[in-house]
Design an enzyme around this catalytic site. Structure first.
Site, PDB file in Angstrom:
ATOM      1  N   GLN A 182      44.684  45.047  49.332  1.00 19.65           N
ATOM      2  CA  GLN A 182      45.454  46.065  48.592  1.00 19.65           C
ATOM      3  C   GLN A 182      45.944  47.132  49.614  1.00 19.65           C
ATOM      4  OE1 GLN A 182      46.119  46.296  45.149  1.00 19.65           O
ATOM      5  NE2 GLN A 182      47.685  47.816  45.926  1.00 19.65           N
ATOM      6  N   ARG A 198      52.088  43.327  47.458  1.00 19.29           N
ATOM      7  CA  ARG A 198      51.194  42.458  47.832  1.00 19.29           C
ATOM      8  C   ARG A 198      51.446  41.243  48.225  1.00 19.29           C
ATOM      9  NH1 ARG A 198      46.193  43.507  45.114  1.00 19.29           N
ATOM     10  NH2 ARG A 198      45.503  41.585  45.779  1.00 19.29           N
ATOM     11  N   ASP A 235      42.353  55.729  41.984  1.00 21.19           N
ATOM     12  CA  ASP A 235      41.995  54.262  41.237  1.00 21.19           C
ATOM     13  C   ASP A 235      41.139  54.532  39.983  1.00 21.19           C
ATOM     14  OD1 ASP A 235      41.573  51.827  40.880  1.00 21.19           O
ATOM     15  OD2 ASP A 235      40.155  51.303  42.400  1.00 21.19           O
ATOM     16  N   CYS A 289      46.773  51.334  42.938  1.00 20.61           N
ATOM     17  CA  CYS A 289      46.439  49.958  43.264  1.00 20.61           C
ATOM     18  C   CYS A 289      46.706  49.252  41.743  1.00 20.61           C
ATOM     19  CB  CYS A 289      45.319  49.556  43.683  1.00 20.61           C
ATOM     20  SG  CYS A 289      43.620  49.766  42.619  1.00 20.61           S
ATOM     21  N   ARG A 338      37.747  36.619  44.726  1.00 16.63           N
ATOM     22  CA  ARG A 338      37.212  37.873  44.103  1.00 16.63           C
ATOM     23  C   ARG A 338      36.057  37.815  43.770  1.00 16.63           C
ATOM     24  NH1 ARG A 338      41.235  41.658  40.399  1.00 16.63           N
ATOM     25  NH2 ARG A 338      41.744  41.959  42.428  1.00 16.63           N
ATOM     26  N   HIS A 388      38.582  46.205  49.194  1.00 18.35           N
ATOM     27  CA  HIS A 388      39.848  45.629  48.977  1.00 18.35           C
ATOM     28  C   HIS A 388      41.003  45.525  49.914  1.00 18.35           C
ATOM     29  CE1 HIS A 388      42.555  43.689  45.980  1.00 18.35           C
ATOM     30  NE2 HIS A 388      42.715  44.766  45.021  1.00 18.35           N
TER      31      HIS A 388
HETATM   32  N1  NVA Z   1      38.557  49.819  42.077  1.00 22.31           N
HETATM   33  C1  NVA Z   1      39.039  48.620  41.104  1.00 22.31           C
HETATM   34  C2  NVA Z   1      40.211  47.880  41.592  1.00 22.31           C
HETATM   35  C3  NVA Z   1      40.974  47.215  40.631  1.00 22.31           C
HETATM   36  C4  NVA Z   1      42.173  46.320  41.226  1.00 22.31           C
HETATM   37  C5  NVA Z   1      38.011  47.554  40.494  1.00 22.31           C
HETATM   38  O1  NVA Z   1      37.235  47.129  41.486  1.00 22.31           O
HETATM   39  O2  NVA Z   1      37.927  47.349  39.438  1.00 22.31           O
HETATM   40  N1   CP Z   2      45.436  45.690  42.300  1.00 21.63           N
HETATM   41  C1   CP Z   2      44.807  44.543  41.964  1.00 21.63           C
HETATM   42  O1   CP Z   2      44.157  44.017  42.653  1.00 21.63           O
HETATM   43  O2   CP Z   2      45.389  44.242  40.791  1.00 21.63           O
HETATM   44  P1   CP Z   2      44.549  42.952  39.868  1.00 21.63           P
HETATM   45  O3   CP Z   2      43.101  43.319  39.329  1.00 21.63           O
HETATM   46  O4   CP Z   2      45.562  42.854  38.741  1.00 21.63           O
HETATM   47  O5   CP Z   2      44.641  41.860  40.778  1.00 21.63           O
END
Ligand code: NVA
Ligand code: CP
Length: 304
Positions: free
Chosen positions: A134, A288, A220, A260, A104, A131
């Site tokens: 997800q 997930r 989101d 998500c 990540r 992502h």
């Molecule tokens: N769009 C959000 C998703 C978090 C799971 C982010 O990138 O922070």
């Molecule tokens: N939806 C998701 O990826 O959650 P986290 O940021 O908690 O991993």
């Protein structure tokens, strides 16, 4: 078998997704029945987090243990990654010691550089651009509740972000349509999503119009990780992009709601929607783990 990475949704074919969805259903059923499923015994997954996480961390870590393997958890703060060791060197070293890597991070180019120098499959656990894990879980959840997503309409209300880009890729590949409504200045960048058929998405100014007749309404956070400095400006720009009961009313009567997570009730979604009868967000979060178990198994062992 040559190394397969999962860096964006378009890295797998529609046929491979059909396999993954059926495999995830089987793996989930075994998990629910407390049946042992250890195809990845003695295998190790390295998880590299340069951004915060709850679901991604727990689902990959618990999932890997359930497959009989083990995990190594690394963050920028507690590894040399935060002290400017080149990403290429990190990839060469880490991939000599583990069988699989989940990352990540911020820019997609970072994960691509890591994959280029990795001896083992690399999975995108979220970047600024995509992502995919997800959306894999979201589509599996849709199928569980309503059957095939082909030919259906997904309404995306909110930011043209990593989730939106990934929905566009998925629609293009799996044959459904995304209705996108974002505030001005926060549109989806089609060149990032890299979709082939523009017929798989339609842009709407008014979020109500995007939701009209939709089979699934999804949103989101207004401010994704890495964009915190824009928070105040975004709160103003996104004020009308809150999924509320009125939007759910113009969608199909059996429309689902997904998010998500983490969610901000009162910002991108009303509490009555996310905590209401059409919401499947908890199934979505749980799934997930099941889909990622199928994905890890597939990347390492192919079709079983
Ligand atoms: N769009 C959000 C998703 C978090 C799971 C982010 O990138 O922070
Ligand atoms: N939806 C998701 O990826 O959650 P986290 O940021 O908690 O991993």
């Amino acid at each position: 078998m040559s190394i397969r990475h999962y860096l964006q949704f378009s890295d797998l074919s529609a046929d491979e997704y059909a396999y993954l969805f059926s495999r995830a259903a089987l793996i989930k059923a075994k998990f629910k029945a407390y049946e042992r499923h250890h195809p990845l015994a003695d295998r190790t997954l390295a998880m590299i987090f340069e951004k915060a996480s709850t679901r991604t961390r727990v689902s990959f870590e618990a999932g890997m243990y359930q497959l009989g393997g083990s995990v190594v958890h690394l963050t920028t703060g507690d590894s040399q990654l935060g002290r400017a060791e080149p990403i290429e060197d990190s990839a060469k070293v880490i991939s000599r010691m583990v069988d699989l890597v989940m990352i990540r991070t911020y820019g997609q180019e970072k994960i691509e550089r890591f994959a280029e120098h990795s001896r083992v499959p690399v999975i995108n656990g979220l970047t600024n651009e995509f992502h995919p894990c997800q959306i894999l879980a979201d589509i599996f959840t849709y199928i569980e509740h309503r059957g095939s997503i082909a030919g259906k309409t997904v309404a995306w209300v909110g930011d043209g972000n990593n989730m939106a880009n990934t929905w566009l890729q998925a629609a293009d590949l799996l044959g459904f349509t995304v209705h996108v409504s974002t505030p001005g200045g926060y549109e989806v960048d089609q060149s990032i999503a890299g979709v082939r058929a523009s017929s798989s998405y339609k842009v709407f100014k008014d979020p109500m119009d995007a939701c009209r007749g939709a089979d699934l309404v999804t949103t989101d956070v207004w401010t994704s990780m890495g964009y915190e400095a824009e928070n105040e400006a975004r709160k103003k720009a996104f004020a009308d992009w809150c999924v509320d009961t009125e939007m759910m009313k113009v969608a199909k009567p059996d429309a689902l709601f997904m998010h998500c997570l983490p969610a901000h009730r009162g910002e991108e979604v009303e509490a009555d929607v996310i905590d209401g009868p059409q919401s499947v967000v908890w199934d979505e979060a749980e799934n997930r783990m099941h889909v990622q178990k199928a994905l890890m198994e597939y990347l390492l062992l192919g079709r079983l």
